[in-house]
Design a protein around this motif. Sequence first.
Motif, short mmCIF file in Angstrom:
data_model
loop_
_atom_site.label_atom_id
_atom_site.label_comp_id
_atom_site.label_asym_id
_atom_site.label_seq_id
_atom_site.Cartn_x
_atom_site.Cartn_y
_atom_site.Cartn_z
N LEU A 147 69.97 -56.18 -14.64
CA LEU A 147 68.52 -57.03 -15.01
C LEU A 147 67.36 -56.31 -14.65
CD1 LEU A 147 67.58 -59.90 -15.79
CD2 LEU A 147 67.42 -60.34 -13.29
N ILE A 148 66.27 -56.37 -15.69
CA ILE A 148 65.01 -55.77 -15.51
C ILE A 148 64.00 -56.74 -15.51
CG2 ILE A 148 63.43 -54.32 -16.40
CD1 ILE A 148 65.21 -52.34 -17.54
N LEU A 149 63.09 -56.93 -14.70
CA LEU A 149 61.92 -57.96 -14.65
C LEU A 149 60.72 -57.32 -15.20
CD1 LEU A 149 62.83 -59.72 -11.38
CD2 LEU A 149 63.59 -60.31 -13.41
N ALA A 150 60.04 -57.88 -16.23
CA ALA A 150 58.76 -57.53 -16.55
C ALA A 150 57.87 -58.74 -16.75
CB ALA A 150 58.94 -56.51 -17.77
N VAL A 151 57.25 -58.99 -15.52
CA VAL A 151 56.46 -60.12 -15.46
C VAL A 151 55.17 -59.84 -15.32
CG1 VAL A 151 56.25 -62.45 -13.97
CG2 VAL A 151 58.37 -61.33 -14.07
N VAL A 211 69.00 -54.61 -9.94
CA VAL A 211 67.67 -55.24 -10.41
C VAL A 211 66.43 -54.33 -10.54
CG1 VAL A 211 66.02 -57.19 -10.43
CG2 VAL A 211 68.54 -57.30 -9.89
N LEU A 212 65.83 -53.93 -11.41
CA LEU A 212 64.76 -53.21 -11.74
C LEU A 212 63.48 -54.28 -11.85
CD1 LEU A 212 63.26 -50.55 -11.85
CD2 LEU A 212 63.27 -50.81 -14.37
N ASP A 213 62.50 -54.25 -10.80
CA ASP A 213 61.41 -55.12 -10.78
C ASP A 213 60.42 -54.05 -11.30
OD1 ASP A 213 59.43 -57.06 -10.64
OD2 ASP A 213 59.50 -57.08 -8.29
N ALA A 214 60.07 -54.05 -12.68
CA ALA A 214 59.20 -53.24 -13.39
C ALA A 214 57.60 -53.71 -13.28
CB ALA A 214 59.64 -53.04 -14.93
N ARG A 262 65.37 -52.41 -7.18
CA ARG A 262 64.11 -51.01 -7.19
C ARG A 262 63.00 -51.68 -7.74
NH1 ARG A 262 64.29 -45.78 -6.21
NH2 ARG A 262 62.69 -44.53 -7.49
N ALA A 263 61.84 -51.66 -6.88
CA ALA A 263 60.47 -52.27 -7.34
C ALA A 263 59.82 -51.23 -7.46
CB ALA A 263 59.96 -53.22 -6.07
N VAL A 264 59.06 -51.01 -8.66
CA VAL A 264 58.33 -49.99 -9.12
C VAL A 264 56.75 -50.46 -9.50
CG1 VAL A 264 60.13 -48.71 -9.55
CG2 VAL A 264 58.83 -49.69 -11.51
N ASP A 265 55.79 -49.72 -9.29
CA ASP A 265 54.50 -50.04 -9.89
C ASP A 265 53.65 -48.59 -9.88
OD1 ASP A 265 53.12 -53.11 -9.54
OD2 ASP A 265 51.60 -51.30 -9.86
N VAL A 266 52.70 -48.63 -10.48
CA VAL A 266 51.75 -47.60 -10.63
C VAL A 266 50.61 -47.70 -9.69
CG1 VAL A 266 51.86 -47.15 -13.05
CG2 VAL A 266 50.45 -48.53 -12.44
N LYS A 267 50.53 -48.82 -8.84
CA LYS A 267 49.47 -49.01 -7.90
C LYS A 267 50.14 -48.86 -6.40
CE LYS A 267 46.57 -51.88 -10.52
NZ LYS A 267 45.81 -53.40 -10.56
N TYR A 296 58.89 -61.25 -6.51
CA TYR A 296 60.15 -61.28 -7.28
C TYR A 296 61.23 -60.57 -6.59
CZ TYR A 296 57.27 -64.06 -10.62
OH TYR A 296 56.66 -64.78 -10.91
N ALA A 297 60.83 -59.26 -6.28
CA ALA A 297 61.93 -58.47 -5.59
C ALA A 297 62.59 -59.05 -3.99
CB ALA A 297 61.15 -57.15 -5.07
N TYR A 298 61.35 -59.79 -3.52
CA TYR A 298 61.61 -60.34 -2.24
C TYR A 298 62.79 -61.62 -2.77
CZ TYR A 298 61.39 -63.34 1.91
OH TYR A 298 61.38 -64.07 3.01
N PHE A 299 62.35 -62.33 -3.50
CA PHE A 299 62.97 -63.43 -4.27
C PHE A 299 64.43 -63.19 -4.44
CE2 PHE A 299 64.71 -65.79 -7.94
CZ PHE A 299 64.92 -67.15 -7.17
N VAL A 300 64.66 -61.97 -5.02
CA VAL A 300 66.01 -61.65 -5.60
C VAL A 300 66.72 -61.20 -4.25
CG1 VAL A 300 67.27 -59.91 -6.85
CG2 VAL A 300 65.39 -60.96 -8.07
N ALA A 301 66.27 -60.44 -3.42
CA ALA A 301 66.94 -59.95 -2.35
C ALA A 301 67.44 -61.23 -1.46
CB ALA A 301 65.91 -58.90 -1.70
N ARG A 302 66.48 -62.13 -1.37
CA ARG A 302 66.82 -63.10 -0.54
C ARG A 302 67.81 -64.06 -1.16
NH1 ARG A 302 64.46 -68.23 -0.34
NH2 ARG A 302 62.64 -67.47 -1.79
#
Length: 276
Positions: A124-128, A57-60, A81-86, A67-73
């Motif tokens: 799966l890709i998440l873009a929330v 899963v890519l948490d974009a 893979r959780a990514v961000d620009v911050k 949401y990354a924590y929710f998927v893993a749990r």
Amino acid sequence: MKYDPVKDRLGRLASRHPLLQRLLYGILNLLFLRAWYVRREIRRLLGAMPEERPVRVLDAGTGFGQYAYFVARTFPNAQVRAVDVKSEYLERARQFADQTPYADQITWALDDLTDLQSEGPFDLILAVDVMEHIPEDETVFQHFERVLRPGGHVIINTPSDQGGSDVQEEGDESFIGEHVREGYGRTELAEKLRGAGLQPVKSIYTYGPYGSTAWRWLIKWPMRMLGATWASLLVLPLYYTAALPLGLLLNATDVQWDNEQGTGLFVVARRPHDPA
């Protein structure tokens, strides 16, 4: 004070202790209607996959990382893979996740979605609540198509063009900043996804009359109170004692209601299987 500075300050406060971070995640999942839609769809899509097969899963645009924590749990067979620009968001989320049993299931990376370096394939890709921040949205959708596994899905939650980004009140400056567009039209977003090679399979309006009312009661007014003075933290428990039951009922009604219109847009798209 607007929404984003208050949100960032709450995030910094929660990062001081794992119990506060868990509390923040619980509040986000409970109060924000988008979390009701996103978590339900994640359960539906990943729950339909064989438990013995690893899923990626890519948490974009992971933000606080809830949401990354929710998927893993929720899914022991998931690698996120959780990514961000911050970088500060990533570091706070990583520090919390590293103190949980799910640390090995999540990797954190600084990555720009317009120049995505994360390697697929992802199931799966998440873009929330991400695409409203990015001018080059079509470029991002092309990257999503590139790193998705054939048959994989992307979940997009974003403001709609029917008053999204909290600009529904004529002449009122938006309470929410950092958005490069007020929202998407359902046809517009579907066309951009198709242009990138992704096939929309679900497109619904959220935050209809019930959800929009809940947003004002549960999020907007309390955040404005905090923006005016942090002493509001002392009175917010009393406020939520009265507002929370009805607000949650309104959220639950929105999820079950067939909204003809709404200030939110929830879309699921799929990468078609490659031709034989």
